[in-house]
Scaffold this motif. Structure first.
Motif, PDB file in Angstrom:
ATOM      1  N   GLY A  98      40.834  77.690  38.521  1.00  9.43           N
ATOM      2  CA  GLY A  98      40.485  76.627  37.602  1.00  9.43           C
ATOM      3  C   GLY A  98      41.356  75.415  37.814  1.00  9.43           C
TER       4      GLY A  98
ATOM      5  N   LEU B 128      48.461  80.027  36.070  1.00 11.11           N
ATOM      6  CA  LEU B 128      47.151  80.645  36.185  1.00 11.11           C
ATOM      7  C   LEU B 128      47.345  82.088  36.616  1.00 11.11           C
TER       8      LEU B 128
ATOM      9  N   THR C 134      38.356  81.675  45.185  1.00 11.01           N
ATOM     10  CA  THR C 134      38.329  81.052  43.870  1.00 11.01           C
ATOM     11  C   THR C 134      39.189  79.792  43.934  1.00 11.01           C
TER      12      THR C 134
END
Length: 126
Positions: free
Chosen positions: A9, A17, A120
């Motif tokens: 993110g 994170l 990701t």
């Protein structure tokens, strides 16, 4: 084994994170797991890894004292806790695996990893 990374993110510099790598397959506990990252225009680089037993970890100097890795073999999960993030940590993060290696520090060579999850995205704003 199949791997799926998640948890990326957008975060501000100095933030944290936690990435997760979920695995499928019966023998997850027999795989050494590594995290790699790749920034635009750069080669994929090793970040951190953990042996199948969890007794040995390897990490890049750039993430020392900021990133930690852990695994839960019962849940077939590996976690990457990232603290004190900087814009230089911005990249797509991948989890990867190879069979065995329990008594050794995880290799940093991506060619030794046979299984890869999708990446990701982690973006750290200044």
């Amino acid at each position: 084994v199949q791997l799926q990374a998640s948890g990326g993110g957008l975060v501000q510099a100095g933030g944290s994170l936690r990435l997760s790598c979920a695995a499928s397959g019966r023998t997850f506990s027999g795989y050494t797991i590594g995290w790699f990252r790749q920034a635009p225009g750069q080669e994929r680089e090793f970040v951190i890894g953990i042996s199948y037993s969890g007794d040995y970890t390897s990490y890049a100097d750039s993430v020392k004292d900021r990133f930690t890795i852990s695994r839960d073999n019962a849940k077939k999960m590996v976690f990457l806790q990232m603290n004190s993030l900087t814009p230089e940590d911005t990249a797509v993060y991948y989890c990867a695996a190879y069979w065995g290696g329990g008594g050794y520090y995880p290799t940093r060579n991506p060619r030794e990893y046979n299984y890869w999850g999708q990446g990701t995205q982690v973006t750290v704003s200044s």
